[in-house]
Design a protein around this motif. Structure first.
Motif, PDB file in Angstrom:
ATOM      1  N   ALA A   1      -7.386 -19.614  39.656  1.00 16.83           N
ATOM      2  CA  ALA A   1      -8.260 -18.497  39.710  1.00 16.83           C
ATOM      3  C   ALA A   1      -9.377 -18.884  38.650  1.00 16.83           C
ATOM      4  O   ALA A   1      -9.273 -18.961  38.374  1.00 16.83           O
ATOM      5  CB  ALA A   1      -7.254 -17.228  38.589  1.00 16.83           C
TER       6      ALA A   1
ATOM      7  N   PRO B   1      -8.540 -11.066  28.575  1.00 18.85           N
ATOM      8  CA  PRO B   1      -8.279 -11.661  29.868  1.00 18.85           C
ATOM      9  C   PRO B   1      -8.246 -13.137  29.227  1.00 18.85           C
ATOM     10  O   PRO B   1      -8.809 -13.318  27.883  1.00 18.85           O
ATOM     11  CB  PRO B   1      -9.849 -11.469  29.934  1.00 18.85           C
ATOM     12  CG  PRO B   1      -9.752  -9.529  29.745  1.00 18.85           C
ATOM     13  CD  PRO B   1      -8.975  -9.778  29.137  1.00 18.85           C
TER      14      PRO B   1
ATOM     15  N   LEU C   1      -6.599 -10.347  45.104  1.00 18.65           N
ATOM     16  CA  LEU C   1      -6.124 -10.517  43.725  1.00 18.65           C
ATOM     17  C   LEU C   1      -4.949 -10.680  44.278  1.00 18.65           C
ATOM     18  O   LEU C   1      -4.322  -9.913  44.704  1.00 18.65           O
ATOM     19  CB  LEU C   1      -6.084  -8.296  43.340  1.00 18.65           C
ATOM     20  CG  LEU C   1      -7.789  -7.896  42.934  1.00 18.65           C
ATOM     21  CD1 LEU C   1      -8.270  -8.167  43.029  1.00 18.65           C
ATOM     22  CD2 LEU C   1      -7.222  -6.218  41.937  1.00 18.65           C
TER      23      LEU C   1
ATOM     24  N   ARG D   1     -10.569 -15.697  37.864  1.00 16.25           N
ATOM     25  CA  ARG D   1     -10.677 -14.196  36.364  1.00 16.25           C
ATOM     26  C   ARG D   1      -8.618 -14.474  36.350  1.00 16.25           C
ATOM     27  O   ARG D   1      -7.921 -13.752  37.113  1.00 16.25           O
ATOM     28  CB  ARG D   1     -11.541 -13.308  36.631  1.00 16.25           C
ATOM     29  CG  ARG D   1     -10.812 -12.696  35.335  1.00 16.25           C
ATOM     30  CD  ARG D   1     -11.865 -11.262  35.527  1.00 16.25           C
ATOM     31  NE  ARG D   1     -11.352 -10.168  34.889  1.00 16.25           N
ATOM     32  CZ  ARG D   1     -12.083  -9.749  33.717  1.00 16.25           C
ATOM     33  NH1 ARG D   1     -12.311 -11.405  33.202  1.00 16.25           N
ATOM     34  NH2 ARG D   1     -11.726  -8.871  32.466  1.00 16.25           N
ATOM     35  N   HIS D   2      -8.577 -14.660  34.894  1.00 15.20           N
ATOM     36  CA  HIS D   2      -8.030 -14.950  34.763  1.00 15.20           C
ATOM     37  C   HIS D   2      -7.124 -13.056  33.418  1.00 15.20           C
ATOM     38  O   HIS D   2      -7.453 -13.981  32.498  1.00 15.20           O
ATOM     39  CB  HIS D   2      -7.020 -16.313  34.317  1.00 15.20           C
ATOM     40  CG  HIS D   2      -5.115 -16.489  34.142  1.00 15.20           C
ATOM     41  ND1 HIS D   2      -4.620 -17.686  34.026  1.00 15.20           N
ATOM     42  CD2 HIS D   2      -4.325 -15.302  34.086  1.00 15.20           C
ATOM     43  CE1 HIS D   2      -3.631 -17.341  33.564  1.00 15.20           C
ATOM     44  NE2 HIS D   2      -2.910 -16.121  34.119  1.00 15.20           N
TER      45      HIS D   2
ATOM     46  N   ASN E   1      -8.478 -13.017  41.574  1.00 16.71           N
ATOM     47  CA  ASN E   1      -8.182 -12.669  39.847  1.00 16.71           C
ATOM     48  C   ASN E   1      -7.022 -12.561  40.223  1.00 16.71           C
ATOM     49  O   ASN E   1      -5.952 -12.388  41.283  1.00 16.71           O
ATOM     50  CB  ASN E   1      -8.730 -10.710  40.300  1.00 16.71           C
ATOM     51  CG  ASN E   1     -10.483 -11.089  40.177  1.00 16.71           C
ATOM     52  OD1 ASN E   1     -10.735 -11.051  39.063  1.00 16.71           O
ATOM     53  ND2 ASN E   1     -11.119 -11.173  41.472  1.00 16.71           N
TER      54      ASN E   1
ATOM     55  N   GLN F   1     -12.672 -10.996  48.231  1.00 15.89           N
ATOM     56  CA  GLN F   1     -12.273 -11.223  46.627  1.00 15.89           C
ATOM     57  C   GLN F   1     -10.836 -10.246  46.732  1.00 15.89           C
ATOM     58  O   GLN F   1      -9.891  -9.693  47.840  1.00 15.89           O
ATOM     59  CB  GLN F   1     -12.780  -9.595  45.892  1.00 15.89           C
ATOM     60  CG  GLN F   1     -12.335  -9.686  45.067  1.00 15.89           C
ATOM     61  CD  GLN F   1     -12.925  -8.013  43.796  1.00 15.89           C
ATOM     62  OE1 GLN F   1     -12.536  -7.275  44.606  1.00 15.89           O
ATOM     63  NE2 GLN F   1     -12.955  -7.890  42.454  1.00 15.89           N
TER      64      GLN F   1
ATOM     65  N   PHE G   1     -13.006  -6.578  37.321  1.00 15.00           N
ATOM     66  CA  PHE G   1     -12.436  -7.761  38.135  1.00 15.00           C
ATOM     67  C   PHE G   1     -13.817  -9.021  38.574  1.00 15.00           C
ATOM     68  O   PHE G   1     -15.306  -8.160  37.890  1.00 15.00           O
ATOM     69  CB  PHE G   1     -11.784  -6.987  39.357  1.00 15.00           C
ATOM     70  CG  PHE G   1     -10.451  -6.581  39.685  1.00 15.00           C
ATOM     71  CD1 PHE G   1      -9.049  -7.246  39.454  1.00 15.00           C
ATOM     72  CD2 PHE G   1     -10.946  -5.250  39.228  1.00 15.00           C
ATOM     73  CE1 PHE G   1      -7.876  -6.700  38.424  1.00 15.00           C
ATOM     74  CE2 PHE G   1      -9.182  -4.398  39.035  1.00 15.00           C
ATOM     75  CZ  PHE G   1      -8.342  -5.478  38.455  1.00 15.00           C
TER      76      PHE G   1
END
Length: 646
Positions: free
Chosen positions: A563, A584, A551, A565-566, A82, A549, A77
């Protein structure tokens, strides 16, 4: 449902492209087998941005093995938002469930992958909170920047924190400092009256005040219970008091002494057999001492003969000494027998008196104990019971005084907490209404209290959290009356208001300079929404991720487009089994996934729409305020700086 994590130290952490951070090989308690079993976690971040958040806890990596549909899976992560996407049933929520287990949630052995005897989970956090460091230090688990939690499901169900054996209860204690997990059903269950009060308390400063209130309630409950139990027992004792007094008087009338029955039994035997005792003693005395042929006379004659023999045979001298010893012993026995020659010097009716006394002692032994010692012990017990009854008034006054003091202390704290809650409620309802407006939700919110400010509810309404009972009332359309929100709101409205509350909480933390929050996890917070509301939720989650952060498990492209991070979750066949895999996404792959979420079938039009969504999200991030210190804002993970989204 708010859950949290344990964290463990990492020796090294670097973030440049795909540079790995590595677990220390010299961790206490680690073995070669442990290091082979748990592979290195790789941390991804773009442009060399730091992954570790020095001022807040952040989830770095999650490793899952033999859990549900997952064979082996490592999830890494990044800071910011995320997002996990994928088809329904692909296993997105399995990742959240695994995280919840590391935070102390109850484990079900049925979740172990079929054919395996146990599942293994591990999570690594960056621990940058001073408060978390203090908690870890108190528990003897101080971490040098990171925390590692490992847990087994099935088998012995073991837990480790920083490679030290731990318990699930310890995980639950650490959870609030590490992560907050908002599960799929929280949008419904989270609006129960008790949960609403918890949400309001989160908006009230002075968190330790609530702990003091709970302690005061426990003290008052204990004092009240002792008083009520004492009064109830006293009523029962009063009913038994007459019996106790009769029994004590019965024993006192006999007035037994310790060991008296044994003494009287011996005396009874002597008195009953006085003539026989005298006759036997007289005959024995005569044989030993009084007759012309008595033993002592014979011993003296034998001693003289042996002495003569000794003058002729020296070896016989020792025999003379032994005969002298026998004569002395016989003389002593005769002297003792002489004591029984005369009958006892006792009153004529002494035997009758002794027998009568023994009858009285036997009667109280049958009633109150198997022996006289037990009777005397029971008499002491009766004295204590009767003394407590006599001192009841004094005890009652003391108990009532203690109960009044405890009640006054509780009232003071409960009233102060109620005043704070009402002030916080006014602020919160205004803040949440504003946040909800940003989520395309026009709502008039009011937090209603069940009692007036200056009114003290009946003790039946008191509790560890005080005496306030609240309901979130709302009108979701103009002109409508205020009604309980949980009754009138749709699933989508519940989800959005939950997010509005979280965002308002973040604003309060920033205003109060509160410590950095833990990782926030939203499992399908988008349930029941779409269109413009979905875009608003995506923007709000992105705003939340500028400091926390976050999620998020989602089915909506509008949210996934924001996002940092996807990650795509999908099921694939493998050796006649189905396993869950995680990939990812960046660049064209991410455009394809957003297009699939928009249209189902990926078409050129869907791709164009997906690219537009990603471009708008990127523009929104670029225009957003910078993140606070210690919480760096990463570019899209897997994307080099300046690269296009499609």
């Amino acid at each position: 449902m708010n859950l949290g994590f344990h964290l463990c130290p990492l020796e090294d952490l670097t973030v440049s492209g795909l540079a790995p951070f590595r677990l220390s090989a010299a961790r206490a308690g680690s073995t070669a087998g442990d290091r082979q079993r748990w592979p290195r976690f790789n941390s991804h971040a773009a442009g060399g941005l730091p992954l570790c958040l020095p001022e807040a806890a952040m989830l770095l990596s999650l490793h899952i093995e033999n859990y549900a549909l997952i064979d082996h899976l490592t999830v890494e992560f990044a800071p910011g938002l995320n997002v996990l996407t994928g088809e329904t049933g692909s296993g997105k929520s399995i990742v959240v469930d695994a995280l919840a287990l590391l935070l102390g949630q109850r484990a079900e052995t049925s979740a172990v992958r079929a054919g395996e005897d146990r599942a293994s989970l591990a999570g690594v956090f960056a621990a940058g909170s001073a408060a978390l460091d203090r908690v870890l230090e108190e528990l003897g688990l101080a971490a040098a920047g990171e925390v590692l939690i490992r847990r087994e499901v099935g088998g012995r169900g073991r837990v480790w924190v920083n490679d030290q054996p731990a318990t699930v209860a310890l995980l639950r204690r650490l959870a609030p400092w590490l992560a907050q997990v908002h599960a799929q059903d929280e949008a419904l269950a989270g609006w129960a009256p008790a949960a609403q009060l918890v949400r309001l308390d989160a908006a009230v400063a002075e968190g330790r005040e609530l702990e003091a209130l709970a302690a005061a309630y426990a003290t008052w409950q204990s004092a009240r219970s002792q008083l009520e139990d004492g009064l109830r027992q006293d009523q029962e004792r009063q009913r038994e008091a007459d019996l106790w007094r009769f029994q004590r008087q019965d024993i006192a009338a006999v007035a037994p002494r310790p060991g008296e029955d044994a003494e009287l039994s011996a005396e009874q035997r002597r008195l009953a057999n006085a003539e026989k005792i005298g006759a036997a003693a007289s005959a024995a005395y005569a044989l030993l001492y009084d007759d012309p042929s008595a033993v002592i006379v014979a011993l003296k004659a034998a001693q003289r003969q042996v002495q003569d023999l000794g003058r002729m045979e020296p070896a016989a001298e020792a025999l003379a000494a032994r005969l002298e010893a026998l004569r002395i012993e016989a003389t002593d026995v005769a002297g003792q027998l002489r004591d029984w020659l005369e009958p006892p010097d006792a009153a004529p009716d002494r035997l009758a008196q002794v027998q009568e006394r023994l009858v009285a002692l036997d009667r109280i032994k049958r009633k109150y104990g198997p022996d006289l010692a037990a009777v005397l012990a029971y008499a002491q017990e009766l004295d204590a019971k009767l003394d407590r009854i006599e001192r009841h008034e004094e005890w009652r006054r003391d108990a009532e005084s203690a109960c009044r003091r405890a009640e006054a202390a509780y009232r003071e704290l409960a009233h102060a907490r109620s005043v704070r809650r009402r002030a916080a409620a006014r602020r919160l309802q205004d803040q949440v209404s504003l946040e909800a407006a940003d989520l395309a939700m026009k709502i008039r919110l009011e937090i209603a209290f069940g009692n007036a400010t200056d009114e003290t509810p009946d003790v039946g309404a008191w509790g560890p959290a005080g005496w306030d009972h609240i309901r979130f009332l709302a009108a979701t359309n103009p002109g409508e009356p205020l009604l309980p929100f949980d009754r009138i709101a749709s699933g989508g409205e519940r989800s959005r208001l939950l997010l509005a509350l979280e965002t308002a909480a973040l604003a309060r933390q920033a205003a109060q300079s509160a410590g950095p929050p833990p990782t926030r996890v939203f499992d399908e917070i988008d349930a029941g929404i779409g269109g413009r509301a979905a875009e608003a939720v995506g923007q709000k989650l992105a705003a939340l991720a500028r400091r926390d952060q976050v999620l998020c498990v989602t089915h909506l492209a509008q949210i996934a487009s924001h996002a940092d991070r996807h990650l795509r979750v999908e099921k694939t066949p493998q050796r006649n089994r189905v396993v869950t895999q995680l990939t990812p996404l960046a660049g064209a792959e991410r455009v394809e996934e957003i297009a699939r979420m928009l249209a189902g079938a990926v078409t050129p039009a869907a791709r164009r729409h997906a690219a537009e969504l990603l471009q708008r999200a990127a523009a929104s991030r670029a225009a957003a305020p910078r993140a606070g210190p210690g919480r760096p804002r990463s570019k899209e993970v897997g994307q080099s700086a300046g690269s296009p989204v499609n």
